[in-house]
Design an enzyme around this catalytic site. Structure first.
Site, PDB file in Angstrom:
ATOM      1  N   ARG A  71       7.367  26.599  17.166  1.00 26.65           N
ATOM      2  CA  ARG A  71       6.136  26.831  16.378  1.00 26.65           C
ATOM      3  C   ARG A  71       6.417  27.111  14.898  1.00 26.65           C
ATOM      4  NH1 ARG A  71       4.630  30.024  21.022  1.00 26.65           N
ATOM      5  NH2 ARG A  71       3.484  28.674  22.447  1.00 26.65           N
TER       6      ARG A  71
ATOM      7  N   LYS B 176       3.393  17.964   2.951  1.00 24.49           N
ATOM      8  CA  LYS B 176       2.853  16.989   3.911  1.00 24.49           C
ATOM      9  C   LYS B 176       4.014  16.475   4.758  1.00 24.49           C
ATOM     10  CE  LYS B 176      -1.294  15.041   1.821  1.00 24.49           C
ATOM     11  NZ  LYS B 176      -1.908  13.828   1.253  1.00 24.49           N
TER      12      LYS B 176
ATOM     13  N   GLU C 149       5.435   5.959  -7.786  1.00 17.83           N
ATOM     14  CA  GLU C 149       4.816   7.290  -7.653  1.00 17.83           C
ATOM     15  C   GLU C 149       4.886   8.054  -8.976  1.00 17.83           C
ATOM     16  OE1 GLU C 149       3.096   7.973  -4.986  1.00 17.83           O
ATOM     17  OE2 GLU C 149       4.100   7.274  -3.163  1.00 17.83           O
TER      18      GLU C 149
ATOM     19  N   LYS D   4       2.340  17.433  -9.688  1.00 15.25           N
ATOM     20  CA  LYS D   4       2.097  17.580  -8.246  1.00 15.25           C
ATOM     21  C   LYS D   4       1.892  19.059  -7.897  1.00 15.25           C
ATOM     22  CE  LYS D   4       2.781  16.141  -3.698  1.00 15.25           C
ATOM     23  NZ  LYS D   4       3.276  15.205  -2.739  1.00 15.25           N
TER      24      LYS D   4
ATOM     25  N   GLU E 245      -5.694  19.387   1.042  1.00 21.50           N
ATOM     26  CA  GLU E 245      -6.477  18.190   0.697  1.00 21.50           C
ATOM     27  C   GLU E 245      -7.924  18.265   1.176  1.00 21.50           C
ATOM     28  OE1 GLU E 245      -4.226  14.507   0.650  1.00 21.50           O
ATOM     29  OE2 GLU E 245      -6.051  13.423   1.147  1.00 21.50           O
TER      30      GLU E 245
ATOM     31  N   ARG F 223      -6.681  17.186  -4.027  1.00 20.28           N
ATOM     32  CA  ARG F 223      -5.369  16.611  -3.704  1.00 20.28           C
ATOM     33  C   ARG F 223      -5.449  15.118  -3.373  1.00 20.28           C
ATOM     34  NH1 ARG F 223      -0.368  19.103  -0.123  1.00 20.28           N
ATOM     35  NH2 ARG F 223       0.934  17.238  -0.296  1.00 20.28           N
TER      36      ARG F 223
ATOM     37  N   ASN G 231      -3.404  10.177  -3.882  1.00 19.95           N
ATOM     38  CA  ASN G 231      -3.340   8.964  -3.060  1.00 19.95           C
ATOM     39  C   ASN G 231      -3.849   7.737  -3.808  1.00 19.95           C
ATOM     40  OD1 ASN G 231      -2.229   9.996  -0.659  1.00 19.95           O
ATOM     41  ND2 ASN G 231      -4.171  11.006  -0.232  1.00 19.95           N
TER      42      ASN G 231
ATOM     43  N   HIS H  38      -3.015   4.267  -2.578  1.00 15.00           N
ATOM     44  CA  HIS H  38      -2.467   4.388  -1.224  1.00 15.00           C
ATOM     45  C   HIS H  38      -3.361   3.762  -0.154  1.00 15.00           C
ATOM     46  CE1 HIS H  38       0.282   7.037  -3.269  1.00 15.00           C
ATOM     47  NE2 HIS H  38       0.903   7.398  -2.161  1.00 15.00           N
TER      48      HIS H  38
ATOM     49  N   HIS I  15      -1.319   1.495   2.038  1.00 14.12           N
ATOM     50  CA  HIS I  15      -1.054   1.741   3.468  1.00 14.12           C
ATOM     51  C   HIS I  15      -1.464   0.531   4.305  1.00 14.12           C
ATOM     52  CE1 HIS I  15      -0.979   6.459   3.180  1.00 14.12           C
ATOM     53  NE2 HIS I  15       0.114   5.891   2.717  1.00 14.12           N
TER      54      HIS I  15
ATOM     55  N   HIS J  69       7.341   1.606   0.861  1.00 20.04           N
ATOM     56  CA  HIS J  69       6.128   2.392   0.597  1.00 20.04           C
ATOM     57  C   HIS J  69       5.763   2.323  -0.898  1.00 20.04           C
ATOM     58  CE1 HIS J  69       3.209   5.646   0.850  1.00 20.04           C
ATOM     59  NE2 HIS J  69       3.845   6.256  -0.136  1.00 20.04           N
TER      60      HIS J  69
HETATM   61  P1  NAD Z   1      13.325   6.224   2.552  1.00 19.25           P
HETATM   62  O1  NAD Z   1      13.344   7.610   3.003  1.00 19.25           O
HETATM   63  O2  NAD Z   1      13.247   5.158   3.578  1.00 19.25           O
HETATM   64  O3  NAD Z   1      14.577   5.967   1.622  1.00 19.25           O
HETATM   65  C1  NAD Z   1      14.760   4.703   1.065  1.00 19.25           C
HETATM   66  C2  NAD Z   1      16.138   4.096   1.391  1.00 19.25           C
HETATM   67  O4  NAD Z   1      17.093   4.641   0.489  1.00 19.25           O
HETATM   68  C3  NAD Z   1      16.652   4.380   2.772  1.00 19.25           C
HETATM   69  O5  NAD Z   1      17.340   3.260   3.241  1.00 19.25           O
HETATM   70  C4  NAD Z   1      17.601   5.541   2.549  1.00 19.25           C
HETATM   71  O6  NAD Z   1      18.584   5.638   3.551  1.00 19.25           O
HETATM   72  C5  NAD Z   1      18.197   5.178   1.215  1.00 19.25           C
HETATM   73  N1  NAD Z   1      18.687   6.277   0.416  1.00 19.25           N
HETATM   74  C6  NAD Z   1      18.124   7.503   0.260  1.00 19.25           C
HETATM   75  N2  NAD Z   1      18.772   8.179  -0.679  1.00 19.25           N
HETATM   76  C7  NAD Z   1      19.794   7.402  -1.115  1.00 19.25           C
HETATM   77  C8  NAD Z   1      20.769   7.553  -2.113  1.00 19.25           C
HETATM   78  N3  NAD Z   1      20.819   8.630  -2.891  1.00 19.25           N
HETATM   79  N4  NAD Z   1      21.659   6.545  -2.291  1.00 19.25           N
HETATM   80  C9  NAD Z   1      21.582   5.411  -1.543  1.00 19.25           C
HETATM   81  N5  NAD Z   1      20.636   5.198  -0.619  1.00 19.25           N
HETATM   82  C10 NAD Z   1      19.735   6.184  -0.417  1.00 19.25           C
HETATM   83  O7  NAD Z   1      12.078   5.957   1.572  1.00 19.25           O
HETATM   84  P2  NAD Z   1      11.395   6.822   0.410  1.00 19.25           P
HETATM   85  O8  NAD Z   1      10.863   5.834  -0.539  1.00 19.25           O
HETATM   86  O9  NAD Z   1      12.267   7.892  -0.075  1.00 19.25           O
HETATM   87  O10 NAD Z   1      10.189   7.535   1.157  1.00 19.25           O
HETATM   88  C11 NAD Z   1       9.142   6.803   1.707  1.00 19.25           C
HETATM   89  C12 NAD Z   1       8.456   7.644   2.749  1.00 19.25           C
HETATM   90  O11 NAD Z   1       7.911   8.805   2.140  1.00 19.25           O
HETATM   91  C13 NAD Z   1       7.315   6.939   3.454  1.00 19.25           C
HETATM   92  O12 NAD Z   1       7.422   7.142   4.837  1.00 19.25           O
HETATM   93  C14 NAD Z   1       6.093   7.640   2.913  1.00 19.25           C
HETATM   94  O13 NAD Z   1       5.022   7.649   3.828  1.00 19.25           O
HETATM   95  C15 NAD Z   1       6.599   9.005   2.634  1.00 19.25           C
HETATM   96  N6  NAD Z   1       5.852   9.743   1.625  1.00 19.25           N
HETATM   97  C16 NAD Z   1       5.485  11.007   1.914  1.00 19.25           C
HETATM   98  C17 NAD Z   1       4.816  11.757   0.977  1.00 19.25           C
HETATM   99  C18 NAD Z   1       4.485  13.190   1.276  1.00 19.25           C
HETATM  100  O14 NAD Z   1       3.752  13.799   0.493  1.00 19.25           O
HETATM  101  N7  NAD Z   1       5.010  13.767   2.328  1.00 19.25           N
HETATM  102  C19 NAD Z   1       4.530  11.217  -0.277  1.00 19.25           C
HETATM  103  C20 NAD Z   1       4.938   9.911  -0.551  1.00 19.25           C
HETATM  104  C21 NAD Z   1       5.602   9.186   0.410  1.00 19.25           C
HETATM  105  N1  GLY Z   2       1.623  12.028  -1.702  1.00 15.11           N
HETATM  106  C1  GLY Z   2       0.295  12.534  -1.604  1.00 15.11           C
HETATM  107  C2  GLY Z   2       0.224  13.994  -1.384  1.00 15.11           C
HETATM  108  O1  GLY Z   2       1.217  14.676  -1.316  1.00 15.11           O
HETATM  109  O2  GLY Z   2      -0.835  14.502  -1.280  1.00 15.11           O
END
Ligand code: NAD
Ligand code: GLY
Length: 370
Positions: free
Chosen positions: A129, A151, A193, A235, A245, A249, A253, A256, A260, A273
């Site tokens: 939890r 998130k 972003e 942010k 949100e 917030r 998006n 997005h 998406h 993404h």
């Molecule tokens: P990712 O986590 O898939 O990383 C991208 C690629 O880069 C992967 O292959 C990873 O292994 C590689 N990588 C990471 N760091 C590295 C480094 N320093 N050197 C070499 N390779 C490296 O993708 P991302 O773009 O980081 O994240 C996308 C995800 O984030 C999506 O699932 C999206 O929905 C989510 N997201 C979440 C929020 C949130 O607020 N929680 C906001 C935006 C996006």
């Molecule tokens: N990436 C959108 C949020 O964090 O709200």
């Protein structure tokens, strides 16, 4: 604005959420410095969750940095990729936690991009939890967005990020050095972003990005340091006012809803993404123009910047019916009505519905023909 020289000590941005407040540290060489993690509660064990790409690059240094605070620091390498952001992979984290006899004080460290961060955060929110967790983002996208704000989620075959929780980390450590090993396509995805924060909140930052986009693509440390810091500041400001949100917030998006739809319509992982968000912002800007918030010159300026960041600006040919169907499965939808983040004037965003006919016009203009 001239770029300040990167400082030797980390920059700090605070996210103000009462008892859930935490700092974001931004700088070079942070990951292997035990001092970066001094605020993390000491415990018997820690679990570093990473993936098969990032762990070989950075897990050893992080584990060494943590060795003084924890008796054992375990490592779990998840399979890499958005396609693995699902229940099956999440369960690997629970398997590891239970297998190591982890207790309620065990601290999880998310070492990687947004995929690792979102899944580790969700595991931390639900294991016993709730256990503490720390974000150590290694992609630009994760440093400027996903590691901040709490998130956490996994994907469902029927919708992106549909299963998750709001759960804040204890600390975010953005080591800018890690960005030097990112593949160029991933760096561009992160720039989407960064660019987002301009139209929704800060046109002076948008001007700065326009002037420095080549330096960002070339990974100049001072440019990256400022982009990460300013993005985190914006942010933090937004999340500090609307953690869960209920209103404001949602502006984070921007792009997005369209994005998406591209991601799930093509199959997770086909477009990154950030690529889908970049192209989605072009579509959302055209919609904003049709709704009267911005003019054609603004749409052109934003499109050009997204292109210069190395991102696609034309959407895939999914067909308007499919786009609309996919966009209805969005967390902002209400009673089946799609709600878009639109720019109501440059530097300011709002959430709005739009007639399907208008959205179809945008899709016809912004996507490849079927
Ligand atoms: P990712 O986590 O898939 O990383 C991208 C690629 O880069 C992967 O292959 C990873 O292994 C590689 N990588 C990471 N760091 C590295 C480094 N320093 N050197 C070499 N390779 C490296 O993708 P991302 O773009 O980081 O994240 C996308 C995800 O984030 C999506 O699932 C999206 O929905 C989510 N997201 C979440 C929020 C949130 O607020 N929680 C906001 C935006 C996006
Ligand atoms: N990436 C959108 C949020 O964090 O709200």
């Amino acid at each position: 604005m001239p770029l300040p020289a990167p400082s030797a000590s980390p920059e700090r941005v605070d996210i103000q959420l009462g008892e859930r407040s935490y700092p974001i540290l931004i700088g070079a060489g942070l990951l292997d410095d035990p001092q970066s993690f001094a605020a993390v509660p000491a415990a018997a064990s820690a679990l570093v969750v990473s993936n098969t790409t990032v762990a070989p690059l950075y897990a050893k240094a992080l584990r060494q940095a943590l060795a003084g605070r924890f008796r054992t620091v375990h490592l779990l390498e998840l399979p890499d990729g958005e396609v693995h952001k699902n229940l099956r992979t999440l369960n690997l984290i629970f398997d590891a936690l239970l297998g190591h006899g982890s207790d309620r004080k065990t601290v999880l460290f998310a070492l990687g991009g947004g995929v690792v961060g979102d899944m580790t955060g969700f595991a931390a929110a639900s294991y016993m939890r709730g256990v503490p967790f720390v974000q150590v983002p290694t992609t630009l996208l994760a440093q400027v967005d996903s590691s901040v704000g709490g998130k956490t989620a996994i994907n469902h075959p029927l919708g992106k990020n549909m299963i998750g929780a709001f759960y804040q980390p204890q600390l975010v450590v953005c080591d800018l050095d890690t960005l030097q090993t990112l593949p160029p396509r991933e760096l561009s995805a992160g720039l989407a972003e960064v660019i987002k924060y301009g139209p929704i909140h800060d046109m002076a930052f948008f001007d700065w990005i326009e002037a420095n986009v080549d330096a960002l693509v070339a990974r100049e440390p001072a440019a990256l340091a400022y982009a990460v810091k300013r993005s985190c500041e914006i942010k933090a400001l937004v999340v500090g006012q609307d953690e869960r949100e209920t209103g404001l917030r949602a502006i984070l998006n921007f792009g997005h809803t369209f994005g998406h739809a591209v991601e799930s319509g093509l199959g997770y992982g086909e477009w990154l993404h950030g690529e889908a968000v970049g192209c989605g912002m072009v579509m959302a800007a055209h919609l904003s123009q049709r709704l009267g918030g911005v003019d054609a010159a603004f749409v052109e300026r934003l499109t050009r910047l997204i292109e210069r960041a190395g991102l696609p600006t034309v959407g895939p040919a999914l067909g308007a019916d499919r786009y609309l169907e996919l966009m209805r499965v969005d967390k902002k939808s209400e009673a089946g009505e799609i709600r878009f983040v639109v720019i109501d004037k440059p530097g300011s965003a709002a959430v709005s519905s739009a007639p399907d006919a208008l959205v179809r016009e945008v899709l016809a203009q912004c996507c490849r023909a079927e």
